[in-house]
Design a protein around this motif. Structure first.
Motif, PDB file in Angstrom:
ATOM      1  N   THR A 312       0.846  -1.185   0.000  1.00 39.86           N
ATOM      2  CA  THR A 312       0.000   0.000   0.000  1.00 39.86           C
ATOM      3  C   THR A 312       0.884   1.239   0.000  1.00 39.86           C
ATOM      4  O   THR A 312       2.064   1.186   0.378  1.00 39.86           O
ATOM      5  CB  THR A 312      -0.916   0.039   1.226  1.00 39.86           C
ATOM      6  OG1 THR A 312      -0.102   0.209   2.408  1.00 39.86           O
ATOM      7  CG2 THR A 312      -1.723  -1.247   1.344  1.00 39.86           C
ATOM      8  N   THR A 313       0.318   2.346  -0.418  1.00 38.01           N
ATOM      9  CA  THR A 313       1.063   3.606  -0.405  1.00 38.01           C
ATOM     10  C   THR A 313       1.489   3.957   1.013  1.00 38.01           C
ATOM     11  O   THR A 313       2.587   4.480   1.233  1.00 38.01           O
ATOM     12  CB  THR A 313       0.205   4.737  -0.993  1.00 38.01           C
ATOM     13  OG1 THR A 313      -0.253   4.351  -2.287  1.00 38.01           O
ATOM     14  CG2 THR A 313       0.995   6.021  -1.118  1.00 38.01           C
ATOM     15  N   THR A 314       0.641   3.672   1.988  1.00 40.79           N
ATOM     16  CA  THR A 314       0.976   3.955   3.380  1.00 40.79           C
ATOM     17  C   THR A 314       2.158   3.108   3.839  1.00 40.79           C
ATOM     18  O   THR A 314       3.056   3.605   4.531  1.00 40.79           O
ATOM     19  CB  THR A 314      -0.237   3.698   4.284  1.00 40.79           C
ATOM     20  OG1 THR A 314      -1.294   4.591   3.911  1.00 40.79           O
ATOM     21  CG2 THR A 314       0.111   3.927   5.747  1.00 40.79           C
ATOM     22  N   GLU A 315       2.184   1.830   3.462  1.00 44.50           N
ATOM     23  CA  GLU A 315       3.317   0.971   3.848  1.00 44.50           C
ATOM     24  C   GLU A 315       4.617   1.497   3.261  1.00 44.50           C
ATOM     25  O   GLU A 315       5.649   1.555   3.959  1.00 44.50           O
ATOM     26  CB  GLU A 315       3.061  -0.456   3.386  1.00 44.50           C
ATOM     27  CG  GLU A 315       2.001  -1.190   4.200  1.00 44.50           C
ATOM     28  CD  GLU A 315       1.619  -2.524   3.608  1.00 44.50           C
ATOM     29  OE1 GLU A 315       1.170  -3.396   4.364  1.00 44.50           O
ATOM     30  OE2 GLU A 315       1.758  -2.697   2.368  1.00 44.50           O
ATOM     31  N   THR A 341      -0.022   0.171  -4.583  1.00 44.83           N
ATOM     32  CA  THR A 341      -1.387   0.603  -4.900  1.00 44.83           C
ATOM     33  C   THR A 341      -1.436   2.105  -5.169  1.00 44.83           C
ATOM     34  O   THR A 341      -0.778   2.897  -4.482  1.00 44.83           O
ATOM     35  CB  THR A 341      -2.343   0.263  -3.751  1.00 44.83           C
ATOM     36  OG1 THR A 341      -1.850   0.850  -2.533  1.00 44.83           O
ATOM     37  CG2 THR A 341      -2.465  -1.232  -3.561  1.00 44.83           C
ATOM     38  N   ASP A 342      -2.224   2.474  -6.181  1.00 37.88           N
ATOM     39  CA  ASP A 342      -2.462   3.881  -6.527  1.00 37.88           C
ATOM     40  C   ASP A 342      -1.183   4.634  -6.861  1.00 37.88           C
ATOM     41  O   ASP A 342      -1.095   5.855  -6.634  1.00 37.88           O
ATOM     42  CB  ASP A 342      -3.196   4.610  -5.383  1.00 37.88           C
ATOM     43  CG  ASP A 342      -4.527   3.968  -5.039  1.00 37.88           C
ATOM     44  OD1 ASP A 342      -5.226   3.531  -5.982  1.00 37.88           O
ATOM     45  OD2 ASP A 342      -4.855   3.866  -3.842  1.00 37.88           O
TER      46      ASP A 342
END
Length: 486
Positions: A312-315, A341-342
């Protein structure tokens, strides 16, 4: 021959850039650990006020991992054959050769950490913490040294780069361990190397000090002091198997290390580069600090690659933020994105101040001269972190020690990122063959003095693999299935 203008660094880089792969003569491999003869060996306490010393040393260099391994091919896939057991340390090492040794200086003596017996061997009696200004007020100092031939027989002169980066990884691990143990810790990389080697009784052509770490129990605590014993060259214990000199066998390594044993000029002030107006930028989310200590028991270098699942972008933002906790010094951080992602696949530069990625060219590093296991890992890796620096400029401006400092910083950045990935349930592994002219061109570094210094692939590990690993905590093993290989 010493150098203060970076010439030893230039000759060293020319030598490793021109190196050619060849067979490894494993009959030349020296012992992977060091022990002393005719001296006192003291067991490290497991309880009481000094128990932190054993916990710290075990968490840095202890034999804490047992791997029950099935044979694999060059790409990391399981094949038929005899299984084996491998014992390893908690911090990764190129080829699992572990060239770094640790010495503990406290109020009683200078000791060597015997990794095999988890004990201290007295090298020199007396309190020698006043030998360096940085260590005078500490409760204890841990001095890290490299036994050059231990990984030099396989990697030749390139072994020095690997040893410096391993030192950086150990420094990063030490800071995380110290915080979890309630210690104040600091790292010292620019010191009088000749004096440090003399204190430990080292032959500097065979083994050399690379870092000094100091630890204190906290505010309001006065370190214990003893009278100390003068250094006279006659009171130093001798190792059972003295490391061999590499002056003739690894001439560029020997020359460069000799040139790094004197202090260098401080780094020049560098302003951080803001995104260029009009340059595409991807803003990353604001993230909280990760507890990197959570990653220590779970960090393992995947042997058989990664499953094809996205980050994920947050990770990704959490890993990048953790990789560089303080002020930027001599390296920048670039990112290769394949499956986040994204976020479009691309080659980006990370700006920590702006929490943004800029760039975006295709991350096509597979055209470079990569080993089979790296090519296999690229099939499933989600991203790669690539520290970048200009070693020749740093060495020319500051002296050859700057090369060692930059490589140590690189190891710290890569290891912190690996711990962050492990804390998130991800896996990461350094692939040094990923630092090559093709990668540099992908990152936009061609025809510039900057070059890639390391490459850490990150992704989701397979839930099981050809290795069963047990991690030891004070003698209690907890088995977990993992694909582990340093």
């Amino acid at each position: 021959m010493a150098s203060t203008t970076g010439q030893a660094t230039r000759r060293y880089l020319e030598a490793i850039d021109q190196r050619q792969p060849g067979p490894v003569d494993w009959t030349l491999a020296p012992p992977r650990s060091k022990q002393y003869r005719d001296t006192t060996r003291t067991a490290l306490p497991t309880t009481g006020p000094d128990a932190w010393r054993g916990d710290l040393l075990r968490g840095l260099l202890g034999l804490t991992r047992m791997s029950w391994k099935h044979p694999t091919n060059a790409a990391g896939r399981a094949i038929s054959g005899l299984r084996s057991v491998e014992v390893s340390r908690p911090v990764p090492s190129g080829g699992a050769l572990y060239p770094i040794e640790a010495y503990l200086a406290d109020d009683m003596a200078v000791h060597h950490y015997d990794t095999v017996h988890h004990a201290l061997e007295t090298v020199r009696d007396g309190d020698h913490r006043n030998a360096f200004p940085a260590t005078a007020a500490a409760d204890a100092a841990v001095i890290l040294s490299a036994v050059f031939w231990r990984n030099g027989f396989k990697y030749r002169d390139f072994a020095y780069r690997l040893a410096c980066q391993e030192t950086g990884a150990l420094c990063a691990q030490a800071l995380v361990l110290a915080e979890s143990l309630g210690l104040n810790a600091s790292i010292h990389l620019d010191f009088d190397g000749e004096r440090a080697d003399s204190l430990l009784g080292l032959d500097s052509t065979a083994e050399g000090t690379l870092a000094i770490l100091t630890f204190s129990l906290g505010t309001g605590h006065a370190p214990r002091r003893s009278a100390g014993v003068p250094s006279n060259g006659q009171d130093v214990a001798q190792p059972t198997d003295p490391p061999i000199s590499i002056t003739r066998s690894l001439p560029r390594l020997a020359e460069l290390h000799a040139a790094t044993r004197t202090p260098c000029a401080p780094p020049s002030s560098r302003s951080r580069q803001a995104p260029t107006p009009g340059e595409p930028a991807i803003s990353l989310p604001q993230v909280a600090d990760l507890d990197l200590a959570r990653g220590i028991p779970h960090r393992a270098s995947p042997l058989n690659g990664y499953s094809r699942r996205p980050l994920t972008t947050t990770e990704l933002a959490q890993i990048l933020a953790a990789a560089r906790p303080g002020a930027q010094t001599t390296t920048d951080l670039h990112v290769l994105v394949w499956n986040v992602t994204d976020m479009p696949a691309g080659a980006y530069r990370y700006d920590r101040d702006w929490r943004a990625l800029t760039g975006g060219g295709p991350p096509a590093i597979e055209a470079g001269p990569l080993r089979a296991n790296t090519r296999h890992a690229l099939c499933g890796a989600a991203a790669a972190l690539v520290p970048v620096g200009a070693p020749l400029i740093e060495a020319a401006e500051r002296g050859d020690l700057a090369y060692r400092l930059q490589q140590t910083e690189t190891g710290m950045v890569a290891h912190r990122a690996a711990l962050a990935a492990a804390a998130l349930g991800l896996a990461g592994r350094i692939h040094s063959d990923g630092t090559n002219p093709t990668t540099d061109a992908v990152l936009g570094l061609a025809d510039t003095p900057r070059r890639s210094l390391s490459l850490l692939l990150v992704g989701h590990p397979y839930p099981s693999g050809p290795t069963l690993m047990c991690r030891s905590d004070r003698g209690v093993t907890a088995p977990t299935v993992h694909n582990s290989k340093e």
